[in-house]
Design a protein around this motif. Structure first.
Motif, PDB file in Angstrom:
ATOM      1  N   GLN A 248       0.823  -1.202   0.000  1.00 39.83           N
ATOM      2  CA  GLN A 248       0.000   0.000   0.000  1.00 39.83           C
ATOM      3  C   GLN A 248       0.863   1.260   0.000  1.00 39.83           C
ATOM      4  OE1 GLN A 248      -2.895  -0.487   3.256  1.00 39.83           O
ATOM      5  NE2 GLN A 248      -4.452  -0.899   1.715  1.00 39.83           N
ATOM      6  N   ALA A 249       1.995   1.223   0.696  1.00 38.75           N
ATOM      7  CA  ALA A 249       2.905   2.368   0.680  1.00 38.75           C
ATOM      8  C   ALA A 249       3.462   2.592  -0.721  1.00 38.75           C
ATOM      9  CB  ALA A 249       4.041   2.156   1.673  1.00 38.75           C
ATOM     10  N   ASP A 250       3.834   1.502  -1.401  1.00 40.43           N
ATOM     11  CA  ASP A 250       4.311   1.624  -2.781  1.00 40.43           C
ATOM     12  C   ASP A 250       3.217   2.202  -3.677  1.00 40.43           C
ATOM     13  OD1 ASP A 250       6.753   0.543  -2.053  1.00 40.43           O
ATOM     14  OD2 ASP A 250       6.258  -1.491  -2.746  1.00 40.43           O
ATOM     15  N   VAL A 255       0.846   6.727  -6.906  1.00 39.15           N
ATOM     16  CA  VAL A 255      -0.216   7.657  -7.288  1.00 39.15           C
ATOM     17  C   VAL A 255       0.225   9.089  -7.051  1.00 39.15           C
ATOM     18  CG1 VAL A 255      -1.468   7.637  -5.061  1.00 39.15           C
ATOM     19  CG2 VAL A 255      -2.706   8.100  -7.170  1.00 39.15           C
ATOM     20  N   ASP A 256       0.970   9.338  -5.979  1.00 41.57           N
ATOM     21  CA  ASP A 256       1.425  10.698  -5.720  1.00 41.57           C
ATOM     22  C   ASP A 256       2.354  11.187  -6.832  1.00 41.57           C
ATOM     23  OD1 ASP A 256       1.658  13.017  -3.803  1.00 41.57           O
ATOM     24  OD2 ASP A 256       3.767  12.420  -3.935  1.00 41.57           O
ATOM     25  N   ALA A 257       3.274  10.317  -7.272  1.00 47.16           N
ATOM     26  CA  ALA A 257       4.205  10.705  -8.336  1.00 47.16           C
ATOM     27  C   ALA A 257       3.478  10.902  -9.659  1.00 47.16           C
ATOM     28  CB  ALA A 257       5.294   9.641  -8.483  1.00 47.16           C
ATOM     29  N   VAL A 386       3.948  22.886  11.097  1.00 48.35           N
ATOM     30  CA  VAL A 386       4.201  21.459  10.952  1.00 48.35           C
ATOM     31  C   VAL A 386       3.553  20.975   9.656  1.00 48.35           C
ATOM     32  CG1 VAL A 386       3.806  19.154  11.914  1.00 48.35           C
ATOM     33  CG2 VAL A 386       4.327  21.064  13.426  1.00 48.35           C
ATOM     34  N   ARG A 387       4.383  20.587   8.697  1.00 46.95           N
ATOM     35  CA  ARG A 387       3.892  20.089   7.406  1.00 46.95           C
ATOM     36  C   ARG A 387       4.523  18.724   7.137  1.00 46.95           C
ATOM     37  NH1 ARG A 387       4.816  23.493   2.473  1.00 46.95           N
ATOM     38  NH2 ARG A 387       3.217  22.072   1.683  1.00 46.95           N
ATOM     39  N   LEU A 388       3.719  17.793   6.689  1.00 44.94           N
ATOM     40  CA  LEU A 388       4.200  16.439   6.449  1.00 44.94           C
ATOM     41  C   LEU A 388       5.028  16.357   5.177  1.00 44.94           C
ATOM     42  CD1 LEU A 388       0.977  14.354   7.243  1.00 44.94           C
ATOM     43  CD2 LEU A 388       2.894  14.877   8.771  1.00 44.94           C
ATOM     44  N   THR A 389       6.107  15.586   5.225  1.00 45.07           N
ATOM     45  CA  THR A 389       6.826  15.193   4.013  1.00 45.07           C
ATOM     46  C   THR A 389       6.088  14.021   3.382  1.00 45.07           C
ATOM     47  OG1 THR A 389       8.164  13.597   5.241  1.00 45.07           O
ATOM     48  CG2 THR A 389       9.020  15.858   5.071  1.00 45.07           C
ATOM     49  N   LEU A 390       6.579  13.549   2.232  1.00 43.23           N
ATOM     50  CA  LEU A 390       5.975  12.361   1.636  1.00 43.23           C
ATOM     51  C   LEU A 390       6.054  11.195   2.609  1.00 43.23           C
ATOM     52  CD1 LEU A 390       4.735  10.684  -0.628  1.00 43.23           C
ATOM     53  CD2 LEU A 390       7.025  10.452  -1.628  1.00 43.23           C
ATOM     54  N   ARG A 391       7.200  10.980   3.223  1.00 41.87           N
ATOM     55  CA  ARG A 391       7.332   9.911   4.220  1.00 41.87           C
ATOM     56  C   ARG A 391       6.377  10.158   5.389  1.00 41.87           C
ATOM     57  NH1 ARG A 391      10.318   5.990   6.747  1.00 41.87           N
ATOM     58  NH2 ARG A 391      10.853   6.366   8.943  1.00 41.87           N
ATOM     59  N   GLY A 392       6.201  11.410   5.760  1.00 45.38           N
ATOM     60  CA  GLY A 392       5.277  11.733   6.836  1.00 45.38           C
ATOM     61  C   GLY A 392       3.835  11.403   6.482  1.00 45.38           C
ATOM     62  N   ARG A 393       3.490  11.605   5.225  1.00 43.64           N
ATOM     63  CA  ARG A 393       2.132  11.241   4.803  1.00 43.64           C
ATOM     64  C   ARG A 393       1.912   9.735   4.903  1.00 43.64           C
ATOM     65  NH1 ARG A 393       1.492  13.491  -0.966  1.00 43.64           N
ATOM     66  NH2 ARG A 393       3.611  14.332  -0.875  1.00 43.64           N
ATOM     67  N   LEU A 394       2.936   8.957   4.571  1.00 43.41           N
ATOM     68  CA  LEU A 394       2.828   7.503   4.674  1.00 43.41           C
ATOM     69  C   LEU A 394       2.661   7.056   6.116  1.00 43.41           C
ATOM     70  CD1 LEU A 394       5.598   6.480   2.120  1.00 43.41           C
ATOM     71  CD2 LEU A 394       3.139   6.111   1.862  1.00 43.41           C
ATOM     72  N   LEU A 395       3.185   7.840   7.032  1.00 42.52           N
ATOM     73  CA  LEU A 395       3.153   7.496   8.459  1.00 42.52           C
ATOM     74  C   LEU A 395       2.394   8.560   9.250  1.00 42.52           C
ATOM     75  CD1 LEU A 395       6.870   6.326   8.757  1.00 42.52           C
ATOM     76  CD2 LEU A 395       4.839   4.861   8.685  1.00 42.52           C
ATOM     77  N   ALA A 396       1.327   9.087   8.650  1.00 39.60           N
ATOM     78  CA  ALA A 396       0.598  10.209   9.261  1.00 39.60           C
ATOM     79  C   ALA A 396       0.060   9.858  10.640  1.00 39.60           C
ATOM     80  CB  ALA A 396      -0.540  10.650   8.345  1.00 39.60           C
ATOM     81  N   ASP A 397      -0.421   8.630  10.836  1.00 40.46           N
ATOM     82  CA  ASP A 397      -0.963   8.251  12.145  1.00 40.46           C
ATOM     83  C   ASP A 397       0.132   8.289  13.212  1.00 40.46           C
ATOM     84  OD1 ASP A 397      -3.431   7.918  10.996  1.00 40.46           O
ATOM     85  OD2 ASP A 397      -3.322   5.737  10.890  1.00 40.46           O
TER      86      ASP A 397
END
Length: 405
Positions: A248-250, A255-257, A386-397
């Motif tokens: 799901q992370a992949d 989709v983001d790219a 505080v703004r999420l990076t792409l990695r942060g979006r994957l681990l938002a919780d």
């Protein structure tokens, strides 16, 4: 059907709001109109929806008239509380709103607009199953004042749709989009990733198909296994595999790219738009804590920090309103600490982020660690956001836990 409603406190039978409610007339107001009908129940769905065999005493053809009764009650209640404002956004969700005749949806919208008013340029969205959208339906909705159609595409791959129990024909997504465009409506498409048996190649095909539709907005949601659903039972029995977190992370990164390359910007973890004007203003109202009234069985509402929710079943909903009573089943008024935690949970998912100053004071020092882990954007944090990076979006919780626990 969805899980149990929250417990909360008893709701007043007349629906009145507390006399001390701190209503701010400058806060935008929205309406959500729930249409709880589906032809079939999708195996992953936990929404408050009903097939024909589950209605037990409720009639689909009576639904619009029943909901109009709640609209009139809301007009009185909000007026008495000094909380009556024109609507910035209206959203017909479900279920499948377009299972109702388009004329019924138009009647519901007209009643809400007459009761509350609509601001100039208001966003009015209708969710739709692709098989239910014809040129006549799209024109009727547009003529009624609808501005935007949100189409449940989910996937372009037949075996993935089958795994999700989606019954629409993939080619009808294009038909629905074309009908909406011809009627002058903006278009959003929804996708789901991580279904049993879905490969990364399958997902890539669905993303490319969604882009080929040239829609204005795309939502992509990771499949979540909800307790009590058919899919949860299938997984528990070992009939289908549980979604793979790494896959799901992949899929999210893909989709983001792809969307970025096509000119879309993400503005919420699961949502992308071509321009700021084409973002879902209704969903932004939820994430930013605006006021809204949710109409229909099981719908939730929020005004000035007060929350309430309606009885779940359409028959119980209709009976309450026929008796001149509010359909609200319960209410709650979260304290200041709970409101802060909720704001962090919602606002941190937005591209704009949340000011460090609005975090719980004991958690602000954790931002440095989140930057070191690559989860929060360093330059934005230096500016106090505080703004999420792409990695942060994957681990938002996980980020939210660090900012709130």
């Amino acid at each position: 059907m969805a899980g149990p409603l929250p417990l909360g406190d008893p709701a007043p039978r007349d629906g009145r709001l507390p006399a001390d409610l701190p209503v701010d007339p400058a806060v935008p107001f929205s309406a959500y109109l729930h249409v709880p009908f589906c032809r079939v129940r999708c195996g992953y769905c936990d929404f408050n929806t009903y097939t024909a065999g589950e209605l037990r005493g409720a009639r689909q053809e009576d639904y619009a008239s029943t909901l109009l009764t709640e609209i009139e009650m809301a007009r009185r209640v909000l007026g008495d509380a000094g909380a009556l404002r024109p609507m910035d956004t209206v959203f017909f969700g479900g279920g499948t709103p377009t299972l109702l005749p388009a004329g019924d949806l138009a009647r519901m919208l007209d009643a809400a607009a007459s009761a509350f008013g609509l601001v100039s340029g208001a966003e009015v969205t209708v969710e739709a199953n692709p098989d239910t959208v014809t040129p006549d339906v799209a024109r009727t909705l547009a003529d009624a004042g609808v501005t935007r159609l949100s189409i449940g595409m989910q996937s372009a791959v037949p075996h993935v749709l089958a795994a999700l129990d989606r019954t629409h024909r993939p080619e009808n997504v294009r038909t629905a989009v074309d009908a909406a465009r011809e009627a002058g409506l903006d278009v959003s498409v929804d996708l789901i990733y991580g279904a049993p048996g879905e490969s990364l190649s399958d997902w890539e095909s669905s993303v490319d198909a969604a882009l080929a539709l040239e829609s204005d907005h795309i939502s992509a949601y990771a499949l979540i296994i909800e307790d009590g659903t058919k899919l949860a039972r299938q997984i528990r029995r070992g009939e289908v595999p549980r979604p793979d977190d790494d896959l799901q992370a992949d899929m999210y990164e893909l989709v983001d790219a792809r969307l970025a390359d096509a000119g879309f910007d993400w503005y919420e973890v699961s949502n992308w738009a071509r321009t700021p004007e084409q973002r879902s203003r209704h969903n932004l109202a939820y994430w930013r804590g605006s006021d809204w009234w949710g109409f229909g069985p099981g719908a939730h509402s929020h005004v000035a920090g007060l929350r309430w929710w309606n009885v779940k079943h359409p028959a119980a909903y209709a009976q309450r309103l026929a008796a001149g009573e509010s359909p609200a089943a319960g209410t709650e008024r979260p304290d200041a600490e709970a409101r802060i935690l909720e704001r962090v949970l919602l606002q941190s998912r937005l591209a704009e982020g949340i000011p460090v100053s609005e975090l719980p004071s004991d958690n602000r020092a954790n931002v440095a660690g989140l930057i070191a882990d690559g989860l929060v954007d360093a330059p934005a944090a230096v500016r106090g956001q505080v703004r999420l990076t792409l990695r942060g979006r994957l681990l938002a919780d996980a980020v939210v836990r660090e900012l709130t626990d």
